[in-house]
Design a protein around this motif. Structure first.
Motif, mmCIF file in Angstrom:
data_model
loop_
_atom_site.group_PDB
_atom_site.id
_atom_site.type_symbol
_atom_site.label_atom_id
_atom_site.label_comp_id
_atom_site.label_asym_id
_atom_site.label_seq_id
_atom_site.Cartn_x
_atom_site.Cartn_y
_atom_site.Cartn_z
ATOM 1 N N LEU A 150 16.726 -12.296 -48.450
ATOM 2 C CA LEU A 150 15.766 -11.221 -48.747
ATOM 3 C C LEU A 150 15.416 -10.416 -47.502
ATOM 4 C CD1 LEU A 150 13.365 -13.184 -51.134
ATOM 5 C CD2 LEU A 150 15.086 -11.489 -51.778
ATOM 6 N N THR A 151 15.669 -10.982 -46.319
ATOM 7 C CA THR A 151 15.369 -10.276 -45.065
ATOM 8 C C THR A 151 16.543 -9.440 -44.576
ATOM 9 O OG1 THR A 151 16.112 -12.092 -43.617
ATOM 10 C CG2 THR A 151 13.844 -12.187 -44.426
ATOM 11 N N SER A 152 17.613 -9.360 -45.362
ATOM 12 C CA SER A 152 18.830 -8.660 -44.930
ATOM 13 C C SER A 152 18.615 -7.227 -44.459
ATOM 14 C CB SER A 152 19.873 -8.684 -46.058
ATOM 15 O OG SER A 152 20.281 -10.007 -46.329
ATOM 16 N N PRO A 153 17.711 -6.434 -45.087
ATOM 17 C CA PRO A 153 17.520 -5.059 -44.604
ATOM 18 C C PRO A 153 17.120 -4.961 -43.137
ATOM 19 C CG PRO A 153 16.567 -5.312 -46.787
ATOM 20 C CD PRO A 153 16.957 -6.693 -46.315
ATOM 21 N N LEU A 154 16.572 -6.046 -42.570
ATOM 22 C CA LEU A 154 16.165 -6.010 -41.162
ATOM 23 C C LEU A 154 17.357 -5.846 -40.229
ATOM 24 C CD1 LEU A 154 13.454 -8.838 -41.146
ATOM 25 C CD2 LEU A 154 13.108 -6.361 -41.293
ATOM 26 N N ALA A 155 18.557 -6.241 -40.698
ATOM 27 C CA ALA A 155 19.745 -6.089 -39.858
ATOM 28 C C ALA A 155 19.992 -4.626 -39.549
ATOM 29 C CB ALA A 155 20.956 -6.708 -40.551
ATOM 30 N N ALA A 156 19.748 -3.771 -40.540
ATOM 31 C CA ALA A 156 19.946 -2.335 -40.332
ATOM 32 C C ALA A 156 18.966 -1.799 -39.288
ATOM 33 C CB ALA A 156 19.789 -1.586 -41.648
ATOM 34 N N ALA A 157 17.754 -2.362 -39.245
ATOM 35 C CA ALA A 157 16.764 -1.914 -38.265
ATOM 36 C C ALA A 157 17.243 -2.207 -36.842
ATOM 37 C CB ALA A 157 15.429 -2.596 -38.530
ATOM 38 N N ARG A 158 18.002 -3.306 -36.661
ATOM 39 C CA ARG A 158 18.501 -3.640 -35.338
ATOM 40 C C ARG A 158 19.544 -2.631 -34.848
ATOM 41 N NH1 ARG A 158 21.418 -8.144 -34.562
ATOM 42 N NH2 ARG A 158 20.759 -8.298 -32.384
#
Length: 255
Positions: A39-47
């Protein structure tokens, strides 16, 4: 400070895993906590934002063909950000050409093999294959069949053997549903009879909540390189460390 830099994407969290023989083998699906962590996968795009300087400084490509293969039930569009990055570096980044990966690897190995041979013949030089999850399984088998047409294979989140038994699918539907019980035996027989002979880089993550990371370890291919990243399975497609490893290995194959 270093963990914070890695969290923001300013520094890579990827590391080469040298002694994979000491790692445990797969025993089933990934743990529940890892699956929930997807569920935290979108945070990868923030990196990606913090990683822009180091991604932009990657070595320029030599223009050779790089074919990106999506994972199970993933549309071809899922690899568009990585392909755009590779094209920006100077590679001829392309999708596999068959839309969504519907999960028929036997058929897809056949038709991708034909497409790779056609494209390589037109380009006059071998191609590199980049596969995500099940896409990596397909890339491996194309390279096994046609080593003269493939210069390098890079996979991430790809189960080497065991089929669905070591994925979250097994937990959701039971080990007997959709699981090929002979997959591990078939893979071992192929590896023994006709090992992959092109340079191979395998990326895995202990945070993978879809494929048990232990199932991604390749203990059979001579000279295989393992790189550990810190990403969810779904997040790997936009993880800057995955992109950086892909760029570095493609540049190495161009030297």
């Amino acid at each position: 400070m270093t963990p914070l830099l890695g969290l923001t994407g300013l520094r890579s969290r990827a590391r080469t895993a040298a002694d994979v023989d000491a790692l445990s083998g797969p025993s089933g699906p990934p743990p529940t906590w890892a699956t929930l962590g997807e569920l935290t996968s979108p945070l990868a795009a923030a990196r990606l934002v913090g990683a822009v300087p180091r991604l932009a400084s990657a070595r320029r490509g030599d223009g050779h063909l790089v074919i990106d293969i999506p994972g199970w039930r993933a549309p071809e569009l899922s690899g568009a950000p990585l392909r755009a990055y590779l094209r920006r570096l100077g590679y001829d980044g392309r999708g596999w050409g068959f839309g969504t990966n519907t999960g028929d690897p036997r058929r897809d190995v056949e038709r991708l093999s034909a497409r790779v041979l056609d494209l390589v013949d037109a380009a006059g030089a071998p191609a590199s294959l980049v596969g995500w999850s099940l896409g990596g399984v397909i890339a491996r088998e194309v390279a096994r069949r046609h080593p003269d047409a493939v210069r390098r294979v890079i996979t991430y989140g790809t189960p080497v053997a065991g089929g669905a038994a070591h994925t979250s699918i097994a937990r959701a539907y039971g080990r007997g549903a959709g699981v090929d019980a002979d997959a591990a035996k078939v893979a071992r027989r192929l590896d023994a009879r006709s090992p992959i002979s092109v340079p191979l880089t395998v990326m895995f993550s202990r945070r993978d909540g879809v494929v048990a990371w232990q199932a991604c370890i390749d203990r059979a291919t001579p000279g295989v390189e393992h790189v550990e990243v810190s990403s969810t399975h779904i997040g790997m497609g936009v993880d800057p460390d995955v992109w950086a490893v892909v760029a570095e290995r493609l540049a190495a194959s161009s030297s």
